[in-house]
Design an enzyme around this catalytic site. Structure first.
Site, short mmCIF file in Angstrom:
data_model
loop_
_atom_site.label_atom_id
_atom_site.label_comp_id
_atom_site.label_asym_id
_atom_site.label_seq_id
_atom_site.Cartn_x
_atom_site.Cartn_y
_atom_site.Cartn_z
N SER A 194 0.85 -1.19 0.00
CA SER A 194 0.00 0.00 0.00
C SER A 194 0.89 1.24 0.00
O SER A 194 2.08 1.15 0.30
CB SER A 194 -0.86 0.00 1.27
OG SER A 194 -1.37 1.28 1.55
N TYR A 228 -3.32 -0.71 9.84
CA TYR A 228 -3.16 -0.97 8.40
C TYR A 228 -1.77 -0.54 7.96
O TYR A 228 -1.05 -1.25 7.25
CB TYR A 228 -4.24 -0.20 7.64
CG TYR A 228 -4.33 -0.46 6.16
CD1 TYR A 228 -3.51 0.23 5.27
CD2 TYR A 228 -5.25 -1.35 5.65
CE1 TYR A 228 -3.61 0.02 3.90
CE2 TYR A 228 -5.36 -1.57 4.28
CZ TYR A 228 -4.53 -0.88 3.42
OH TYR A 228 -4.63 -1.10 2.05
C1 GCO Z 1 -7.08 4.85 3.47
C2 GCO Z 1 -7.17 3.92 2.28
C3 GCO Z 1 -5.78 3.48 1.85
C4 GCO Z 1 -5.87 2.79 0.49
C5 GCO Z 1 -4.60 2.14 0.02
C6 GCO Z 1 -3.60 3.16 -0.40
O1 GCO Z 1 -7.89 4.73 4.40
O2 GCO Z 1 -6.19 5.72 3.41
O3 GCO Z 1 -7.96 2.79 2.59
O4 GCO Z 1 -5.27 2.62 2.84
O5 GCO Z 1 -6.83 1.79 0.52
O6 GCO Z 1 -4.07 1.30 0.99
O7 GCO Z 1 -2.43 2.49 -0.83
#
Ligand code: GCO
Length: 255
Positions: free
Chosen positions: A146, A159
């Site tokens: 990501s 995340y």
């Molecule tokens: C967020 C998004 C990001 C994208 C992606 C970007 O909440 O900023 O969900 O996480 O999905 O991962 O690369």
């Protein structure tokens, strides 16, 4: 010569979280490049529907229903593929979740759930795949990272930690498996138009920020990951290892 380099005929790709979103787009693209596909998801109906749609296009599609956090189910799924004579040549660790909450309001259980799905699962499934790729003397592992593999955004700490970890897990896979002719690499999608991101697209302020912050001045489409995925799944990348390739419209390249 050049087109054969990207030909996946005779190879089988297992793509986690592939009944929809980025995983489904990569499954369709790799199937179109000749690969047999093992679709994965947790919902039997969604999985069967996706498989039927792809089979209707003439693609060879198998189904492996398991939750990527359920280790016994993962092991059983690989044993079933073994019993069916289905060898996974290409693994795409795509399954992932997002959970947006400021850290001071974040429950540890939610932190752990995101880490388990977005990072630990890639280790467990990667290990099961590599245990079979090593004796066969070849394999491809594509981990989905990501923008958050290299840059942090507020409210998505688990995340971000997981996606940073997936970049370094890819390098661990490289250092331990490249000698067995397994290439492990990472794709970093930018802001893509997926179900997971729909709340962000619908947020006018956030949407304007993405469009303004991205040199391409737009969100990415899931199909725009397919070329990079095919490259990393094919013989064209046999000497590419431990790399992160961003498909982000240039967002991370500029201030
Ligand atoms: C967020 C998004 C990001 C994208 C992606 C970007 O909440 O900023 O969900 O996480 O999905 O991962 O690369």
């Amino acid at each position: 010569m050049s087109t054969k380099l990207f030909d996946l005929t005779g190879r089988t790709a297992l793509i986690t979280g592939s009944s929809r979103g980025l995983g489904r787009a990569m499954a369709e693209g790799m199937a179109d490049a000749g690969a047999a596909i093992v679709l994965n998801g947790t919902n039997a109906d969604n999985l069967a529907a996706a498989a039927a749609e792809m089979r209707a296009k003439g693609y060879t599609v198998h189904e492996a229903r398991f939750d990527v956090t359920d280790e016994p189910a993962i092991v059983a799924a690989f044993e079933q593929l073994d019993a069916q004579g289905i060898a996974v040549d290409i693994l795409v660790n795509n399954a992932g979740v997002q959970f947006r909450r400021p850290m001071v309001e974040l429950a540890t259980a939610d932190w752990r759930r995101v880490i388990d799905i977005n990072l630990t699962a890639a280790f467990v499934i990667g290990r099961e795949a590599a245990r079979r790729m090593i004796p066969r003397g070849h394999g491809k592992v594509i981990n989905i990272g990501s923008l958050m593999s290299d840059a942090a955004r507020a409210t998505v700490a688990p995340y971000t930690a997981a996606k940073g970890g997936i970049k370094m897990l890819t390098r661990s896979m490289t250092v331990e498996w490249a000698g067995h002719n397994i290439q492990a690499n990472c794709i970093g999608p930018g802001y893509m138009l997926t179900d997971m991101n729909q709340p962000l697209v619908d947020d006018e302020k956030f949407n304007s920020w993405v469009v303004g912050r991205t040199p391409s001045r737009r969100w990415g489409k899931p199909a725009e990951l397919v070329g990079t995925a095919i490259f990393l799944a094919s013989s064209a990348s046999d000497y590419v290892n431990g790399q992160m390739i961003y498909v982000d419209g240039g967002m991370l390249a500029v201030l």
